[in-house]
Design an enzyme around this catalytic site. Structure first.
Site, PDB file in Angstrom:
ATOM      1  N   LYS A 163       0.870  -1.168   0.000  1.00 32.54           N
ATOM      2  CA  LYS A 163       0.000   0.000   0.000  1.00 32.54           C
ATOM      3  C   LYS A 163       0.910   1.222   0.000  1.00 32.54           C
ATOM      4  O   LYS A 163       1.902   1.262   0.745  1.00 32.54           O
ATOM      5  CB  LYS A 163      -0.865   0.005   1.259  1.00 32.54           C
ATOM      6  CG  LYS A 163      -1.897  -1.106   1.273  1.00 32.54           C
ATOM      7  CD  LYS A 163      -3.113  -0.763   0.426  1.00 32.54           C
ATOM      8  CE  LYS A 163      -4.212  -1.805   0.635  1.00 32.54           C
ATOM      9  NZ  LYS A 163      -5.417  -1.477  -0.150  1.00 32.54           N
ATOM     10  N   ASP A 188      -0.486  -0.298  -4.442  1.00 34.82           N
ATOM     11  CA  ASP A 188      -1.881   0.144  -4.454  1.00 34.82           C
ATOM     12  C   ASP A 188      -1.984   1.463  -3.692  1.00 34.82           C
ATOM     13  O   ASP A 188      -1.596   1.545  -2.524  1.00 34.82           O
ATOM     14  CB  ASP A 188      -2.756  -0.917  -3.766  1.00 34.82           C
ATOM     15  CG  ASP A 188      -4.245  -0.567  -3.801  1.00 34.82           C
ATOM     16  OD1 ASP A 188      -4.615   0.456  -4.417  1.00 34.82           O
ATOM     17  OD2 ASP A 188      -5.039  -1.330  -3.205  1.00 34.82           O
ATOM     18  N   GLU A 213      -1.807   0.366  -8.769  1.00 37.37           N
ATOM     19  CA  GLU A 213      -3.260   0.292  -8.638  1.00 37.37           C
ATOM     20  C   GLU A 213      -3.859   1.611  -8.147  1.00 37.37           C
ATOM     21  O   GLU A 213      -3.414   2.171  -7.145  1.00 37.37           O
ATOM     22  CB  GLU A 213      -3.572  -0.846  -7.647  1.00 37.37           C
ATOM     23  CG  GLU A 213      -5.035  -1.193  -7.511  1.00 37.37           C
ATOM     24  CD  GLU A 213      -5.228  -2.373  -6.542  1.00 37.37           C
ATOM     25  OE1 GLU A 213      -4.258  -3.093  -6.240  1.00 37.37           O
ATOM     26  OE2 GLU A 213      -6.353  -2.543  -6.079  1.00 37.37           O
ATOM     27  N   ASP A 238      -9.227  -0.254  -9.512  1.00 37.88           N
ATOM     28  CA  ASP A 238      -9.993  -0.985  -8.501  1.00 37.88           C
ATOM     29  C   ASP A 238     -11.268  -0.179  -8.225  1.00 37.88           C
ATOM     30  O   ASP A 238     -12.324  -0.427  -8.825  1.00 37.88           O
ATOM     31  CB  ASP A 238      -9.099  -1.150  -7.248  1.00 37.88           C
ATOM     32  CG  ASP A 238      -9.811  -1.759  -6.053  1.00 37.88           C
ATOM     33  OD1 ASP A 238     -11.022  -1.999  -6.124  1.00 37.88           O
ATOM     34  OD2 ASP A 238      -9.149  -1.989  -5.015  1.00 37.88           O
ATOM     35  N   LYS A 262     -13.547  -7.287  -8.022  1.00 40.94           N
ATOM     36  CA  LYS A 262     -14.104  -7.723  -6.742  1.00 40.94           C
ATOM     37  C   LYS A 262     -15.600  -7.890  -6.966  1.00 40.94           C
ATOM     38  O   LYS A 262     -16.265  -6.921  -7.364  1.00 40.94           O
ATOM     39  CB  LYS A 262     -13.877  -6.656  -5.661  1.00 40.94           C
ATOM     40  CG  LYS A 262     -12.417  -6.429  -5.298  1.00 40.94           C
ATOM     41  CD  LYS A 262     -12.265  -5.291  -4.303  1.00 40.94           C
ATOM     42  CE  LYS A 262     -10.803  -5.101  -3.927  1.00 40.94           C
ATOM     43  NZ  LYS A 262     -10.587  -3.849  -3.158  1.00 40.94           N
TER      44      LYS A 262
HETATM   45 MG   LIG Z   1      -7.122  -1.703  -4.250  1.00 42.55          MG
END
Ligand SMILES: [Mg+2]
Length: 369
Positions: A163, A188, A213, A238, A262
């Site tokens: 992250k 991300d 991301e 995302d 997702k």
């Molecule tokens: Mg993500």
């Protein structure tokens, strides 16, 4: 099949490691679960929403309201011929993809149990196991980061995702790359950058990342397209991808070269498969993201990630990465070569343990009117 009634459960599962969000630190994962009575079987669904709207607009409370007052009554209006058919009943309800996905998931589980077929087979997946990766949050300092990454690497995870945010990006990536020169690595940003601050991400090109991301806000597809034109590293979206139409728009604009799918964020498993098919027809790789799922959501993600277009490892970690105790009898254990097994039993292929459901349950609500 006919949806007779649904019980909504809210559970709180203690996390092995605290999870940091923009609002603070979570020590438990609260989840909204659906127990759906369909003909003579029970189908389970899990809603991906969190307690607060930090990731997308939905929360556990908004999902509960929309399920109870609109989606469940719409699904119960008449028998259904297939789980995906429920989407036509939801057509008039704007937004709320996670609430829709949770009910669709319960119907898939029931449908599979009624027919004796696994979710993976129903979705068209053939793989028996899928390679998986792990996501590592922002750490206290670089040494802690290197230790954390090293520990996951030693356990066998196939790739690591870091992250990042302004002030914690190029330095941690450079440190991890120096320590692990061959590690499949990606980052991300969870939309933490502006068009201006994202300029600094151009220097990530030299670290051989699999992808970057969601650097920019979810509604800035043109900004992502401009950034992608200047980056060699593929951008992956995302938060921006909330439907098959949005996935098509992102690809047409050149806003990304990889998609994170997702099922909750895109409105259900059937829509996740649609995005997979669209991406595959354009040779765009996809992978399955994670939402700190219980064993139910993890089982569904594994079935989805077994589809042939999921060519990058997903954020579908072993149960022990998140929970000491889960509500399903089955725990997912990482194999030595960094894969998790795709459940083969009918429906989701996992069983909810009533004893554990009761232990972690905070509230439940039966809806049959
Ligand atoms: Mg993500």
């Amino acid at each position: 099949m006919y949806l007779k009634r649904v019980t909504l459960h809210i559970i709180a599962l203690p996390l092995v490691r605290p999870f940091r969000t923009a609002q603070g630190v979570l020590h438990t994962r609260r989840l909204l679960l659906l127990e759906a009575e369909v003909d003579d079987v029970i189908g389970w669904g899990e809603c991906a929403a969190f307690e607060t709207p930090f990731y997308t607009a939905e929360t556990i409370e908004t999902a509960r309201h929309v399920l109870r007052d609109f989606l469940i009554p719409a699904a119960r209006r008449a028998p259904l011929e297939h789980p995906a058919q429920v989407q036509t009943r939801f057509g008039w309800v704007r937004g709320h993809p996670m609430a829709k996905a949770a009910l669709e998931m319960a119907l898939w589980d029931a449908w599979g149990k009624l027919r004796g077929v696994s979710l993976a087979s129903m979705l068209g997946a053939a793989r028996k196991e899928v390679p998986v990766g792990v996501a590592v949050g922002v750490q206290e300092d670089l040494n802690t980061l290197l230790e954390t990454v090293g520990a996951y690497r030693a356990r066998g995870y196939r790739r690591v995702k870091l992250k990042i945010k302004p002030g914690w990006d190029v330095q941690p990536v450079a440190a991890v790359r120096r320590a692990f020169p061959h590690l499949p690595l990606q980052v991300d940003a969870n939309a933490a950058y502006t068009r201006e601050s994202a300029e600094g991400l151009l220097s990530l090109d030299e670290y051989g990342l699999l992808l970057i991301e969601q650097p920019l806000p979810e509604d800035d597809l043109p900004g992502h397209a401009r950034l992608q034109a200047r980056l060699q590293t593929p951008l992956c979206l995302d938060e921006s991808i909330t439907s098959p139409a949005q996935a098509r728009a992102a690809l047409e604009l050149g806003a990304c070269r990889v998609l994170n799918i997702k099922p909750g964020r895109v409105g259900g498993l059937s829509r996740a498969v649609e995005i997979h098919d669209l991406s595959r027809s354009r040779d765009v790789p996809v992978w399955c993201g994670g939402m700190l799922e219980s064993g139910l959501g993890r089982a569904a993600n594994l079935a989805l990630a077994a589809l042939p277009g999921f060519t990058l490892p997903g954020d579908i970690s072993a149960t022990e990465r998140y929970y000491r105790e889960d509500i399903t009898a089955e725990r997912f254990v990482l194999s030595a070569d960094g894969t998790l097994p795709v459940p083969a039993a009918p429906g989701l292929g996992v069983h909810v343990e009533r004893r554990l459901l009761q232990r972690f349950c905070m509230q439940h609500d039966m809806i049959d009117g």
